[in-house]
Design a protein around this motif. Structure first.
Motif, PDB file in Angstrom:
ATOM      1  N   VAL A  54     -59.273 -10.629  12.082  1.00 13.62           N
ATOM      2  CA  VAL A  54     -58.165 -10.331  11.166  1.00 13.62           C
ATOM      3  C   VAL A  54     -58.364  -8.959  10.530  1.00 13.62           C
ATOM      4  O   VAL A  54     -57.438  -8.133  10.472  1.00 13.62           O
ATOM      5  N   ILE A  55     -59.581  -8.686  10.071  1.00 11.50           N
ATOM      6  CA  ILE A  55     -59.867  -7.383   9.469  1.00 11.50           C
ATOM      7  C   ILE A  55     -59.671  -6.267  10.486  1.00 11.50           C
ATOM      8  O   ILE A  55     -59.099  -5.220  10.168  1.00 11.50           O
ATOM      9  N   LEU A  58     -55.967  -5.593  10.949  1.00 15.01           N
ATOM     10  CA  LEU A  58     -55.412  -4.861   9.812  1.00 15.01           C
ATOM     11  C   LEU A  58     -55.861  -3.402   9.818  1.00 15.01           C
ATOM     12  O   LEU A  58     -55.092  -2.504   9.486  1.00 15.01           O
ATOM     13  N   LEU A  63     -53.980  -0.526   7.742  1.00 13.82           N
ATOM     14  CA  LEU A  63     -55.035  -0.048   6.857  1.00 13.82           C
ATOM     15  C   LEU A  63     -55.692   1.229   7.366  1.00 13.82           C
ATOM     16  O   LEU A  63     -56.622   1.731   6.740  1.00 13.82           O
ATOM     17  N   LEU A  78     -51.959  -2.072   0.569  1.00 15.11           N
ATOM     18  CA  LEU A  78     -52.715  -3.250   0.983  1.00 15.11           C
ATOM     19  C   LEU A  78     -51.892  -4.516   0.822  1.00 15.11           C
ATOM     20  O   LEU A  78     -51.884  -5.380   1.707  1.00 15.11           O
ATOM     21  N   SER A  79     -51.162  -4.640  -0.283  1.00 12.51           N
ATOM     22  CA  SER A  79     -50.316  -5.820  -0.506  1.00 12.51           C
ATOM     23  C   SER A  79     -49.234  -5.935   0.558  1.00 12.51           C
ATOM     24  O   SER A  79     -48.999  -7.013   1.105  1.00 12.51           O
ATOM     25  N   ALA A  81     -49.290  -4.588   3.582  1.00 13.41           N
ATOM     26  CA  ALA A  81     -49.929  -4.839   4.879  1.00 13.41           C
ATOM     27  C   ALA A  81     -50.285  -6.313   5.040  1.00 13.41           C
ATOM     28  O   ALA A  81     -50.062  -6.903   6.111  1.00 13.41           O
ATOM     29  N   VAL A  82     -50.808  -6.928   3.999  1.00 17.21           N
ATOM     30  CA  VAL A  82     -51.183  -8.343   4.073  1.00 17.21           C
ATOM     31  C   VAL A  82     -49.940  -9.226   4.187  1.00 17.21           C
ATOM     32  O   VAL A  82     -49.926 -10.184   4.962  1.00 17.21           O
ATOM     33  N   PHE A  85     -48.695  -8.900   7.725  1.00 13.53           N
ATOM     34  CA  PHE A  85     -49.595  -9.629   8.615  1.00 13.53           C
ATOM     35  C   PHE A  85     -49.311 -11.122   8.550  1.00 13.53           C
ATOM     36  O   PHE A  85     -49.188 -11.791   9.582  1.00 13.53           O
ATOM     37  N   ASN A  86     -49.207 -11.663   7.336  1.00 10.17           N
ATOM     38  CA  ASN A  86     -48.954 -13.095   7.183  1.00 10.17           C
ATOM     39  C   ASN A  86     -47.595 -13.502   7.750  1.00 10.17           C
ATOM     40  O   ASN A  86     -47.464 -14.553   8.373  1.00 10.17           O
TER      41      ASN A  86
END
Length: 153
Positions: A54-55, A58, A63, A78-79, A81-82, A85-86
């Motif tokens: 996962v990292i 990203l 990222l 970051l918010s 991107a997450v 991703f979700n």
């Protein structure tokens, strides 16, 4: 210090109808200083590998732009991107592609060549005919547009 050896059966080595005389295995050795059993240590290692994947996904795209000069910009990026991703993972799960990686999800479900047209005051989505992943996209569409399943009270 604990040393453990894990044996995994090799799959898909011989062509169909030409099975080998004996089964072949791959061996994975790992050394740990934990008190876990071999099975528990292997399970912990595999869970850690999922997190690392996962990292890596990203870091591959969203990222890669970090860090910028502003803390608040990094926090916002970051918010976003997450969340993206979700949403991508939820989309893949709804399409029946739960184990797909982000580049596959982007290629098969998100980057879709199509056009929207108006017909009789309704929006119509025109998609290409006979796409290889048409079944997955149709499943995603039906999941997203149908009412939620009824729950037993």
């Amino acid at each position: 210090m604990q040393q453990s050896l894990r044996r995994v059966k090799r799959l898909g080595q011989a062509p169909a109808g030409q099975e080998g005389l004996f089964e072949t295995y791959r061996y994975h050795c790992f050394i740990t200083n934990s008190t876990l059993t071999t099975v528990e240590a292997d399970r912990t290692h595999r869970h850690h590998a999922v997190i690392e994947q996962v990292i890596a996904e990203l870091k591959d795209r969203p990222l890669a732009h970090l860090p910028s000069g502003k803390f608040t910009a990094n926090q916002a990026w970051l918010s976003i991107a997450v969340m993206a991703f979700n949403l991508s993972r939820a989309t893949a799960h709804a399409a029946g592609m739960a184990r797909a990686r982000i580049p596959t999800i982007r290629k098969r479900l998100i980057s879709l060549p199509g056009r929207i047209a108006h017909r009789a005051r309704r929006l119509v989505l025109h998609l290409p005919e006979a796409r290889p992943w048409q079944h997955q996209w149709t499943r995603l569409w039906n999941t997203a547009t149908s009412p939620p399943p009824a729950t037993a009270s």
